[in-house]
Scaffold this active site. Structure first.
Site, PDB file in Angstrom:
ATOM      1  N   THR A 133       1.173   1.576   5.221  1.00  0.00           N
ATOM      2  CA  THR A 133       2.451   1.364   5.895  1.00  0.00           C
ATOM      3  C   THR A 133       2.668   2.368   7.027  1.00  0.00           C
ATOM      4  O   THR A 133       2.083   3.463   6.997  1.00  0.00           O
ATOM      5  CB  THR A 133       3.585   1.497   4.851  1.00  0.00           C
ATOM      6  OG1 THR A 133       4.832   1.598   5.509  1.00  0.00           O
ATOM      7  CG2 THR A 133       3.416   2.761   4.001  1.00  0.00           C
ATOM      8  N   ASP A 134       3.550   2.018   7.956  1.00  0.00           N
ATOM      9  CA  ASP A 134       3.923   2.990   9.004  1.00  0.00           C
ATOM     10  C   ASP A 134       4.849   4.069   8.445  1.00  0.00           C
ATOM     11  O   ASP A 134       5.105   5.073   9.111  1.00  0.00           O
ATOM     12  CB  ASP A 134       4.566   2.282  10.205  1.00  0.00           C
ATOM     13  CG  ASP A 134       5.835   1.508   9.870  1.00  0.00           C
ATOM     14  OD1 ASP A 134       6.184   1.402   8.675  1.00  0.00           O
ATOM     15  OD2 ASP A 134       6.490   0.996  10.804  1.00  0.00           O
ATOM     16  N   GLU A 135       5.370   3.856   7.221  1.00  0.00           N
ATOM     17  CA  GLU A 135       6.329   4.821   6.667  1.00  0.00           C
ATOM     18  C   GLU A 135       5.690   6.177   6.381  1.00  0.00           C
ATOM     19  O   GLU A 135       6.390   7.170   6.216  1.00  0.00           O
ATOM     20  CB  GLU A 135       6.989   4.254   5.401  1.00  0.00           C
ATOM     21  CG  GLU A 135       7.719   2.960   5.700  1.00  0.00           C
ATOM     22  CD  GLU A 135       8.572   2.449   4.552  1.00  0.00           C
ATOM     23  OE1 GLU A 135       9.038   3.254   3.740  1.00  0.00           O
ATOM     24  OE2 GLU A 135       8.759   1.216   4.490  1.00  0.00           O
ATOM     25  N   TYR A 158       8.029   6.490  -2.232  1.00  0.00           N
ATOM     26  CA  TYR A 158       7.111   5.392  -1.872  1.00  0.00           C
ATOM     27  C   TYR A 158       6.148   5.831  -0.772  1.00  0.00           C
ATOM     28  O   TYR A 158       4.926   5.737  -0.920  1.00  0.00           O
ATOM     29  CB  TYR A 158       7.908   4.158  -1.411  1.00  0.00           C
ATOM     30  CG  TYR A 158       7.059   3.134  -0.682  1.00  0.00           C
ATOM     31  CD1 TYR A 158       6.065   2.410  -1.344  1.00  0.00           C
ATOM     32  CD2 TYR A 158       7.226   2.904   0.691  1.00  0.00           C
ATOM     33  CE1 TYR A 158       5.266   1.489  -0.665  1.00  0.00           C
ATOM     34  CE2 TYR A 158       6.436   1.982   1.371  1.00  0.00           C
ATOM     35  CZ  TYR A 158       5.463   1.280   0.692  1.00  0.00           C
ATOM     36  OH  TYR A 158       4.677   0.369   1.362  1.00  0.00           O
ATOM     37  N   LYS A 162       2.026   6.384  -0.747  1.00  0.00           N
ATOM     38  CA  LYS A 162       1.108   5.654   0.138  1.00  0.00           C
ATOM     39  C   LYS A 162       0.311   6.642   0.997  1.00  0.00           C
ATOM     40  O   LYS A 162      -0.891   6.457   1.227  1.00  0.00           O
ATOM     41  CB  LYS A 162       1.883   4.675   1.039  1.00  0.00           C
ATOM     42  CG  LYS A 162       2.490   3.484   0.342  1.00  0.00           C
ATOM     43  CD  LYS A 162       1.483   2.568  -0.331  1.00  0.00           C
ATOM     44  CE  LYS A 162       0.649   1.771   0.640  1.00  0.00           C
ATOM     45  NZ  LYS A 162      -0.228   0.798  -0.083  1.00  0.00           N
TER      46      LYS A 162
HETATM   47  P1  NAD Z   1       4.535  -6.673  -3.199  1.00  0.00           P
HETATM   48  O1  NAD Z   1       5.383  -5.730  -3.979  1.00  0.00           O
HETATM   49  O2  NAD Z   1       5.140  -7.971  -2.744  1.00  0.00           O
HETATM   50  O3  NAD Z   1       3.220  -7.045  -4.036  1.00  0.00           O
HETATM   51  C1  NAD Z   1       2.492  -6.098  -4.732  1.00  0.00           C
HETATM   52  C2  NAD Z   1       1.514  -6.833  -5.633  1.00  0.00           C
HETATM   53  O4  NAD Z   1       0.715  -5.838  -6.313  1.00  0.00           O
HETATM   54  C3  NAD Z   1       2.198  -7.673  -6.712  1.00  0.00           C
HETATM   55  O5  NAD Z   1       1.559  -8.937  -6.807  1.00  0.00           O
HETATM   56  C4  NAD Z   1       1.979  -6.868  -7.991  1.00  0.00           C
HETATM   57  O6  NAD Z   1       1.887  -7.671  -9.159  1.00  0.00           O
HETATM   58  C5  NAD Z   1       0.671  -6.148  -7.688  1.00  0.00           C
HETATM   59  N1  NAD Z   1       0.540  -4.896  -8.440  1.00  0.00           N
HETATM   60  C6  NAD Z   1       1.461  -3.908  -8.570  1.00  0.00           C
HETATM   61  N2  NAD Z   1       0.985  -2.928  -9.363  1.00  0.00           N
HETATM   62  C7  NAD Z   1      -0.270  -3.292  -9.711  1.00  0.00           C
HETATM   63  C8  NAD Z   1      -1.282  -2.693 -10.502  1.00  0.00           C
HETATM   64  N3  NAD Z   1      -1.073  -1.511 -11.102  1.00  0.00           N
HETATM   65  N4  NAD Z   1      -2.464  -3.327 -10.649  1.00  0.00           N
HETATM   66  C9  NAD Z   1      -2.682  -4.531 -10.042  1.00  0.00           C
HETATM   67  N5  NAD Z   1      -1.746  -5.168  -9.312  1.00  0.00           N
HETATM   68  C10 NAD Z   1      -0.561  -4.550  -9.137  1.00  0.00           C
HETATM   69  O7  NAD Z   1       3.998  -5.842  -1.959  1.00  0.00           O
HETATM   70  P2  NAD Z   1       3.696  -6.319  -0.470  1.00  0.00           P
HETATM   71  O8  NAD Z   1       4.943  -6.264   0.322  1.00  0.00           O
HETATM   72  O9  NAD Z   1       2.912  -7.573  -0.506  1.00  0.00           O
HETATM   73  O10 NAD Z   1       2.784  -5.130   0.035  1.00  0.00           O
HETATM   74  C11 NAD Z   1       1.363  -5.169  -0.143  1.00  0.00           C
HETATM   75  C12 NAD Z   1       0.759  -3.896   0.384  1.00  0.00           C
HETATM   76  O11 NAD Z   1       1.068  -3.744   1.767  1.00  0.00           O
HETATM   77  C13 NAD Z   1       1.275  -2.634  -0.311  1.00  0.00           C
HETATM   78  O12 NAD Z   1       0.217  -1.750  -0.475  1.00  0.00           O
HETATM   79  C14 NAD Z   1       2.294  -2.082   0.670  1.00  0.00           C
HETATM   80  O13 NAD Z   1       2.374  -0.674   0.548  1.00  0.00           O
HETATM   81  C15 NAD Z   1       1.689  -2.491   1.991  1.00  0.00           C
HETATM   82  N6  NAD Z   1       2.652  -2.709   3.081  1.00  0.00           N
HETATM   83  C16 NAD Z   1       3.725  -3.507   2.907  1.00  0.00           C
HETATM   84  C17 NAD Z   1       4.595  -3.740   3.984  1.00  0.00           C
HETATM   85  C18 NAD Z   1       5.775  -4.666   3.857  1.00  0.00           C
HETATM   86  O14 NAD Z   1       6.585  -4.749   4.784  1.00  0.00           O
HETATM   87  N7  NAD Z   1       5.918  -5.409   2.784  1.00  0.00           N
HETATM   88  C19 NAD Z   1       4.352  -3.122   5.206  1.00  0.00           C
HETATM   89  C20 NAD Z   1       3.219  -2.306   5.338  1.00  0.00           C
HETATM   90  C21 NAD Z   1       2.375  -2.118   4.268  1.00  0.00           C
END
Ligand code: NAD
Length: 351
Positions: A133-135, A158, A162
């Protein structure tokens, strides 16, 4: 190629799996624990494909991770499994430390075991791609952008978890030679987004006739990227990115939170006007801010644009229109989630 996607039942992971099954010849193994945030219904359109498989498992479980890797023999591992909601990380940081840090460490360890036993050619072409993430870069003032060389300055549990996992991935690249890639992306939005996050939460609350809770004065700024643009970037990076590099991914769509909520209300006013003829904006209410709420994030995505020829296809306006349309047409998907979870509840006041 054979792509192992962790977190493939989540918001971005499921968009990546759908994209790969629908637009490539790659085979996909989705490895996901199915926490509150994971929903297999997000994969209904691709789950019968012979190129798709699902394995339920925890990235912190060394045995399960090792077995999935050995069984599937991946060419690429894209790591998206994470605890992802900042407000939840304020109330309960432990799960973030466990999944985001220990889980990434476990996955790196089992990946390295596997990678060391591959032949020379497959070792060279293998990629471990960590989605971040950019955070991790902290908070910006009114000007400036995060680049790939911006120093890390995470401020929430969070983003600190990350940042930690990004450093572990980088260390496994430098120390052990594992071909790693990291992408740092801005806020995503789009279909199948869990209704605890700003955009889907506002849509479902607006339709339920409930107050639309805007944190603080609504002036915090985020850069927004349509999720399908993000997953195209991810594919570009694991197919063409240079191991050891990091790439920032963003939508060049900075908006204040209040402007995002107003745009959602405008789209809903057009598509599904309220019975009393008034705007959904009437439902906006300002609520106490998130503790430590970062003021502004903004991404400079010129590296991925110039080196890997990636650009977002959606503008914020076209993406919001598509997103609101999707939520209106897929009430069953989010209705089931709202019934089964406490997604829409206020969290993260840090009391
Ligand atoms: P999300 O919360 O929608 O999905 C996370 C998924 O990971 C879920 O399906 C969950 O069941 C699974 N999960 C959680 N803990 C687990 C574990 N211990 N073992 C196996 N599976 C597990 O998240 P998202 O928004 O789809 O984000 C996905 C990734 O992208 C993350 O790493 C997040 O940090 C990163 N990210 C998200 C955003 C955003 O805006 N949503 C932006 C930048 C980066």
């Amino acid at each position: 190629m054979r792509i192992l996607v962790t977190g493939g039942a989540g918001f971005i992971g499921s968009a990546l799996v759908r994209h790969l099954i629908e637009n490539s010849d790659h085979e996909v193994l989705n490895f996901d624990k199915l926490t509150y945030a994971g929903t297999l219904t997000s994969l209904a359109t691709v789950s019968s494909s012979p190129r798709y498989r699902f394995k339920q498992g925890d990235v912190c479980d060394e045995r399960a991770v090792g077995a999935a890797i050995e069984d599937f023999q991946p060419d690429v591992i894209t790591h998206l499994a994470a605890e992802s909601h900042v407000d939840r990380s304020i109330d309960g940081p432990g799960a973030f430390i466990q999944t985001n840090i220990v889980g990434t460490y476990t996955l790196l360890t089992k990946t390295l075991d596997y990678w060391r036993r591959l032949g020379e050619a497959r070792q060279k072409s293998f990629r471990f791609h960590h989605i971040s993430t950019d955070e991790v870069f902290g908070s910006l003032g009114e000007t400036g952008y995060f680049t790939e060389t911006t120093p890390y300055d995470p401020r929430s549990p969070y983003s600190a978890s990350k940042a930690s996992s990004d450093h572990l991935v980088s260390a496994w690249g430098h120390t052990f030679g594992l071909p790693v890639l990291v992408t740092n992306c801005s806020n995503n939005y789009g279909p199948y987004h869990f209704p605890e996050k700003l955009i889907p939460l506002m849509i479902v609350k607006a339709l339920a006739g409930e107050p639309l809770p805007v944190y603080g004065n609504g002036a915090n700024i985020r850069d927004w990227l349509f999720v399908e643009d993000h997953v195209r970037a991810l594919q570009r990076v694991f197919e063409q990115g240079i191991p050891g590099q990091t790439y920032n991914v963003g939508g060049s769509s900075e908006r204040r939170n209040i402007d995002v909520v107003n745009a959602i209300c405008d789209a809903l006013d057009q598509r599904e006007p309220r019975n009393d003829g008034k705007s959904y904006k009437e439902q906006i209410t300002y609520v106490p801010d998130r503790p430590g709420h970062d003021q502004r994030y903004a991404i400079d995505a010129s590296k991925i644009s110039s080196e890997l020829d990636w650009e977002p296809l959606e503008t914020f306006e076209s993406g919001i229109t598509r997103t609101v349309g999707w939520y209106l047409e897929n009430r069953q998907w989010w209705g089931q989630i709202l019934q089964a979870t406490t997604a829409a509840q206020r969290r993260g006041l840090g009391g």
